[in-house]
Design a protein around this motif. Structure first.
Motif, PDB file in Angstrom:
ATOM      1  N   LEU A  97      19.341 -28.457  -1.067  1.00  0.00           N
ATOM      2  CA  LEU A  97      19.459 -28.088  -2.476  1.00  0.00           C
ATOM      3  C   LEU A  97      19.628 -29.348  -3.308  1.00  0.00           C
ATOM      4  O   LEU A  97      20.464 -30.213  -2.997  1.00  0.00           O
ATOM      5  CB  LEU A  97      20.663 -27.161  -2.693  1.00  0.00           C
ATOM      6  CG  LEU A  97      20.619 -25.797  -1.998  1.00  0.00           C
ATOM      7  CD1 LEU A  97      21.913 -25.023  -2.254  1.00  0.00           C
ATOM      8  CD2 LEU A  97      19.423 -24.981  -2.444  1.00  0.00           C
ATOM      9  N   THR A  98      18.862 -29.444  -4.382  1.00  0.00           N
ATOM     10  CA  THR A  98      18.954 -30.603  -5.263  1.00  0.00           C
ATOM     11  C   THR A  98      20.179 -30.477  -6.169  1.00  0.00           C
ATOM     12  O   THR A  98      20.788 -29.401  -6.288  1.00  0.00           O
ATOM     13  CB  THR A  98      17.700 -30.728  -6.129  1.00  0.00           C
ATOM     14  OG1 THR A  98      17.644 -29.596  -7.034  1.00  0.00           O
ATOM     15  CG2 THR A  98      16.443 -30.754  -5.263  1.00  0.00           C
ATOM     16  N   HIS A  99      20.514 -31.558  -6.825  1.00  0.00           N
ATOM     17  CA  HIS A  99      21.638 -31.547  -7.760  1.00  0.00           C
ATOM     18  C   HIS A  99      21.405 -30.529  -8.871  1.00  0.00           C
ATOM     19  O   HIS A  99      22.324 -29.777  -9.252  1.00  0.00           O
ATOM     20  CB  HIS A  99      21.826 -32.943  -8.349  1.00  0.00           C
ATOM     21  CG  HIS A  99      22.918 -33.024  -9.377  1.00  0.00           C
ATOM     22  ND1 HIS A  99      24.264 -32.899  -9.059  1.00  0.00           N
ATOM     23  CD2 HIS A  99      22.857 -33.206 -10.732  1.00  0.00           C
ATOM     24  CE1 HIS A  99      24.981 -32.998 -10.162  1.00  0.00           C
ATOM     25  NE2 HIS A  99      24.159 -33.192 -11.186  1.00  0.00           N
ATOM     26  N   ASP A 100      20.186 -30.475  -9.393  1.00  0.00           N
ATOM     27  CA  ASP A 100      19.866 -29.518 -10.459  1.00  0.00           C
ATOM     28  C   ASP A 100      19.981 -28.079  -9.966  1.00  0.00           C
ATOM     29  O   ASP A 100      20.409 -27.189 -10.719  1.00  0.00           O
ATOM     30  CB  ASP A 100      18.454 -29.777 -10.993  1.00  0.00           C
ATOM     31  CG  ASP A 100      18.368 -31.061 -11.811  1.00  0.00           C
ATOM     32  OD1 ASP A 100      19.436 -31.544 -12.256  1.00  0.00           O
ATOM     33  OD2 ASP A 100      17.249 -31.581 -11.993  1.00  0.00           O
ATOM     34  N   GLU A 101      19.596 -27.834  -8.735  1.00  0.00           N
ATOM     35  CA  GLU A 101      19.685 -26.475  -8.192  1.00  0.00           C
ATOM     36  C   GLU A 101      21.139 -26.061  -7.995  1.00  0.00           C
ATOM     37  O   GLU A 101      21.490 -24.891  -8.212  1.00  0.00           O
ATOM     38  CB  GLU A 101      18.916 -26.398  -6.871  1.00  0.00           C
ATOM     39  CG  GLU A 101      17.402 -26.415  -7.071  1.00  0.00           C
ATOM     40  CD  GLU A 101      16.650 -26.521  -5.762  1.00  0.00           C
ATOM     41  OE1 GLU A 101      15.495 -26.066  -5.715  1.00  0.00           O
ATOM     42  OE2 GLU A 101      17.199 -27.072  -4.777  1.00  0.00           O
ATOM     43  N   ILE A 102      21.992 -26.986  -7.617  1.00  0.00           N
ATOM     44  CA  ILE A 102      23.414 -26.671  -7.477  1.00  0.00           C
ATOM     45  C   ILE A 102      24.018 -26.364  -8.838  1.00  0.00           C
ATOM     46  O   ILE A 102      24.796 -25.410  -8.990  1.00  0.00           O
ATOM     47  CB  ILE A 102      24.151 -27.843  -6.791  1.00  0.00           C
ATOM     48  CG1 ILE A 102      23.669 -27.991  -5.342  1.00  0.00           C
ATOM     49  CG2 ILE A 102      25.663 -27.617  -6.817  1.00  0.00           C
ATOM     50  CD1 ILE A 102      24.177 -29.234  -4.658  1.00  0.00           C
ATOM     51  N   LEU A 103      23.646 -27.144  -9.863  1.00  0.00           N
ATOM     52  CA  LEU A 103      24.117 -26.855 -11.221  1.00  0.00           C
ATOM     53  C   LEU A 103      23.619 -25.496 -11.701  1.00  0.00           C
ATOM     54  O   LEU A 103      24.359 -24.739 -12.351  1.00  0.00           O
ATOM     55  CB  LEU A 103      23.645 -27.953 -12.188  1.00  0.00           C
ATOM     56  CG  LEU A 103      24.282 -29.330 -12.031  1.00  0.00           C
ATOM     57  CD1 LEU A 103      23.663 -30.312 -13.021  1.00  0.00           C
ATOM     58  CD2 LEU A 103      25.795 -29.249 -12.241  1.00  0.00           C
ATOM     59  N   LEU A 104      22.368 -25.172 -11.374  1.00  0.00           N
ATOM     60  CA  LEU A 104      21.810 -23.867 -11.752  1.00  0.00           C
ATOM     61  C   LEU A 104      22.576 -22.740 -11.054  1.00  0.00           C
ATOM     62  O   LEU A 104      22.860 -21.703 -11.675  1.00  0.00           O
ATOM     63  CB  LEU A 104      20.324 -23.812 -11.375  1.00  0.00           C
ATOM     64  CG  LEU A 104      19.613 -22.478 -11.621  1.00  0.00           C
ATOM     65  CD1 LEU A 104      19.686 -22.093 -13.101  1.00  0.00           C
ATOM     66  CD2 LEU A 104      18.155 -22.556 -11.162  1.00  0.00           C
ATOM     67  N   ALA A 105      22.917 -22.939  -9.786  1.00  0.00           N
ATOM     68  CA  ALA A 105      23.691 -21.928  -9.053  1.00  0.00           C
ATOM     69  C   ALA A 105      25.058 -21.730  -9.708  1.00  0.00           C
ATOM     70  O   ALA A 105      25.533 -20.586  -9.829  1.00  0.00           O
ATOM     71  CB  ALA A 105      23.852 -22.344  -7.596  1.00  0.00           C
ATOM     72  N   GLN A 106      25.678 -22.796 -10.144  1.00  0.00           N
ATOM     73  CA  GLN A 106      26.970 -22.687 -10.830  1.00  0.00           C
ATOM     74  C   GLN A 106      26.827 -21.921 -12.146  1.00  0.00           C
ATOM     75  O   GLN A 106      27.673 -21.079 -12.481  1.00  0.00           O
ATOM     76  CB  GLN A 106      27.542 -24.086 -11.078  1.00  0.00           C
ATOM     77  CG  GLN A 106      27.919 -24.840  -9.811  1.00  0.00           C
ATOM     78  CD  GLN A 106      28.285 -26.284 -10.069  1.00  0.00           C
ATOM     79  OE1 GLN A 106      28.177 -26.782 -11.202  1.00  0.00           O
ATOM     80  NE2 GLN A 106      28.726 -26.984  -9.036  1.00  0.00           N
ATOM     81  N   GLU A 107      25.753 -22.188 -12.881  1.00  0.00           N
ATOM     82  CA  GLU A 107      25.516 -21.482 -14.146  1.00  0.00           C
ATOM     83  C   GLU A 107      25.263 -19.998 -13.909  1.00  0.00           C
ATOM     84  O   GLU A 107      25.727 -19.148 -14.684  1.00  0.00           O
ATOM     85  CB  GLU A 107      24.318 -22.110 -14.864  1.00  0.00           C
ATOM     86  CG  GLU A 107      24.570 -23.527 -15.367  1.00  0.00           C
ATOM     87  CD  GLU A 107      23.298 -24.213 -15.852  1.00  0.00           C
ATOM     88  OE1 GLU A 107      22.230 -23.545 -15.830  1.00  0.00           O
ATOM     89  OE2 GLU A 107      23.365 -25.397 -16.245  1.00  0.00           O
ATOM     90  N   ARG A 108      24.529 -19.692 -12.831  1.00  0.00           N
ATOM     91  CA  ARG A 108      24.246 -18.289 -12.508  1.00  0.00           C
ATOM     92  C   ARG A 108      25.538 -17.532 -12.214  1.00  0.00           C
ATOM     93  O   ARG A 108      25.727 -16.398 -12.660  1.00  0.00           O
ATOM     94  CB  ARG A 108      23.304 -18.206 -11.304  1.00  0.00           C
ATOM     95  CG  ARG A 108      21.834 -18.435 -11.632  1.00  0.00           C
ATOM     96  CD  ARG A 108      21.029 -18.811 -10.403  1.00  0.00           C
ATOM     97  NE  ARG A 108      21.308 -17.963  -9.260  1.00  0.00           N
ATOM     98  CZ  ARG A 108      20.717 -16.784  -8.998  1.00  0.00           C
ATOM     99  NH1 ARG A 108      19.806 -16.320  -9.845  1.00  0.00           N
ATOM    100  NH2 ARG A 108      21.012 -16.099  -7.923  1.00  0.00           N
ATOM    101  N   MET A 109      26.442 -18.131 -11.465  1.00  0.00           N
ATOM    102  CA  MET A 109      27.713 -17.469 -11.152  1.00  0.00           C
ATOM    103  C   MET A 109      28.599 -17.367 -12.389  1.00  0.00           C
ATOM    104  O   MET A 109      29.315 -16.382 -12.571  1.00  0.00           O
ATOM    105  CB  MET A 109      28.430 -18.221 -10.034  1.00  0.00           C
ATOM    106  CG  MET A 109      27.745 -18.135  -8.674  1.00  0.00           C
ATOM    107  SD  MET A 109      27.552 -16.423  -8.049  1.00  0.00           S
ATOM    108  CE  MET A 109      25.861 -16.019  -8.582  1.00  0.00           C
ATOM    109  N   ALA A 110      28.532 -18.373 -13.261  1.00  0.00           N
ATOM    110  CA  ALA A 110      29.307 -18.311 -14.502  1.00  0.00           C
ATOM    111  C   ALA A 110      28.815 -17.168 -15.389  1.00  0.00           C
ATOM    112  O   ALA A 110      29.608 -16.493 -16.048  1.00  0.00           O
ATOM    113  CB  ALA A 110      29.211 -19.642 -15.242  1.00  0.00           C
TER     114      ALA A 110
END
Length: 482
Positions: free
Chosen positions: A256-269
């Motif tokens: 998982l790229t850094h951007d994908e991890i940030l996107l995953a965090q946004e999705r859970m938020a």
């Protein structure tokens, strides 16, 4: 200080802002009517290309592992009973109720360690914890093939039960850390049906292994069963060590790229799903004082016991009493888990697309009541009796959406999600370990009159608890939006 009943202007503005954000999130989750996700679509119309790539990656990294790992654990659940009738009884001089004691020791480990190990997992990197537990489970499973007496088996069965028992609630919590409400039921269903696939395949695997390996290299056939369970588990565990990401808030993954991890965090938020926090005594007290734990656990009790027709082999015992051959019994009996698989998929898809959890649970309970009414009457046409037995296989079809709902309801606290989900599963297994002794008595087979009426009562109570659960959940949603 602002009182509860009298809001300051700043509070009003904040509430309005939160309401707008909630409305935006709701639109993102469901989309306008014209953009609502179709039942056959794997992605929602509102998912961006980046989200779709992330979801596919998560499916490949997480779902494949949890499915295979759960399938391997089901092989072991039947291995001891198969080994017992395949030579273990004579080799280890097991007599009297020692097989029952072995199963009891297994269930003690299974039940007592579910909640502690699930909570411990929330304190550790999940991508190491789950595969490591799987590796240890495989080692203890393998050690059983070297057992020379029943005392050694007692100790080993406890650890096998402990390391395997927490896997189901732990995975449900883990899935809730990565997937949105509109995605969770389908992934939970794929994970759940691994148990049905395992139960359908275990008999063939074990029979073939015993027939071809008995005596090979001087090892008895029943010992080979444990070696096979180990051989299935270890590659899967290493695959998990290589592939699994941790949870989004502290994720390190080569895939998982850094951007994908940030996107995953946004999705859970956007789902209001909070990351892990310190598990303090005040937090525990707050969880115990809330309604979620008690209502969801009570609901889980009724659900977990309502699959008694299938789990107590009512169909197989009836077929045997009717004089069917062993081959026919084994073939016909596979229809019930097949029904469970199909109903799990249907319920999961409808739940994700239409957010129809309560309706699906109610319909399934009504279907199970109908099946048990027919079986309680008993003297009905043979075709109707077959239909009732097969229909009872739908009882477990709502497992995935119940645990997905628990993830959604407890979204505000990762610790509460872990405690509630593990407690739900523990209460079901605890009562399931001894209630059948009184309700599903072998002497009553194949017409389990008490058992069928008990199941009807359970489903009626589940419908009543569904009303209670829906009331509390609706009230909380209204409060959060106000």
């Amino acid at each position: 200080m602002t009182s509860i009943h009298e809001k300051s202007p700043q509070t009003v503005e904040a509430a309005e802002s939160n309401a707008e954000q909630s409305k935006e999130v709701s639109t993102q989750l469901t989309g306008p009517p014209s953009e609502r996700q179709k039942w056959y679509q794997w992605f929602a119309p509102t998912d961006t290309p980046a989200e779709r790539r992330l979801i596919l990656k998560l499916d490949g990294l997480i779902i494949v592992f949890v499915f295979l790992a759960y399938w391997a654990k089901v092989l072991d659940s039947s291995a001891t009973s198969t080994a017992y009738v395949s030579g273990m009884k004579e080799d280890l001089k097991l007599y009297g109720n020692q097989l029952n004691y072995l199963n009891t020791v297994y269930m003690v480990g299974f039940i007592t360690m579910q909640i502690p190990l699930t909570l411990l997992m929330t304190r550790c990197p999940v991508n190491y914890f789950l595969p490591a537990a799987d590796l240890l489970w495989g080692v203890f499973t393998l050690a059983q093939y070297k057992a020379s007496n029943v005392t050694q088996l007692y100790a080993l069965r406890f650890f096998v039960g402990a390391l395997g028992g927490f896997f189901f609630p732990a995975v449900q919590w883990y899935l809730g850390s990565w997937y949105k409400r509109s995605e969770l039921s389908r992934r939970g269903a794929i994970f759940f049906i691994a148990s049905q696939v395992g139960s359908m395949s275990s008999g063939y695997i074990q029979a073939g292994a015993y027939a071809r390996l008995d005596g090979r290299y001087g090892i008895e056939g029943w010992r080979w069963l444990y070696i096979i369970c180990f051989a299935c588990t270890i590659p899967i565990a290493f695959m998990g060590l290589c592939l699994l990401p941790s949870t989004p808030e502290k994720c390190r993954s080569r895939f998982l790229t850094h951007d994908e991890i940030l996107l995953a965090q946004e999705r859970m938020a956007s789902e209001n799903r909070e990351p892990r926090q310190p598990f303090t005594v005040p937090r525990v007290i707050q969880i115990l004082k809330g309604w979620r734990l008690w209502v969801l656990v009570a609901f889980a009790f009724f659900f977990s016991q309502a699959d008694g027709v299938f789990s107590n082999s009512g169909l197989s015992l009836w077929l045997k009493a009717e004089g069917y051959s062993v081959g026919s019994i084994n073939t016909i009996a596979t229809v019930s888990p097949a029904v469970t698989i199909v109903s799990s998929i249907i319920c999961a898809v409808l739940s994700d697309v239409y957010n129809a959890k309560a309706s699906l649970i109610a319909v399934t309970a009504v279907l199970n009541i109908f099946a048990c009414v027919v079986l309680a009457i008993w003297n009905v046409p043979v075709g109707l009796k077959f239909f009732a037995f097969f229909l009872s296989g739908t009882a477990d079809g709502i497992a995935a959406i119940i645990y997905a709902w628990a993830n959604e309801i407890c979204a505000h606290s990762a610790e509460e999600r872990a405690l509630v989900i593990s407690a739900m599963n523990t209460i079901g297994n605890t009562f399931g370990a001894w209630l059948p002794l009184f309700v599903w008595k072998t002497v009553d087979a194949p017409r389990y009159l008490i058992g069928y009426n008990w199941t009807i009562a359970l489903d009626v109570c589940m419908l009543l608890m569904l009303v209670v659960l829906q009331h509390f959940w609706t009230r909380e949603q209204k409060i959060s939006r106000s």
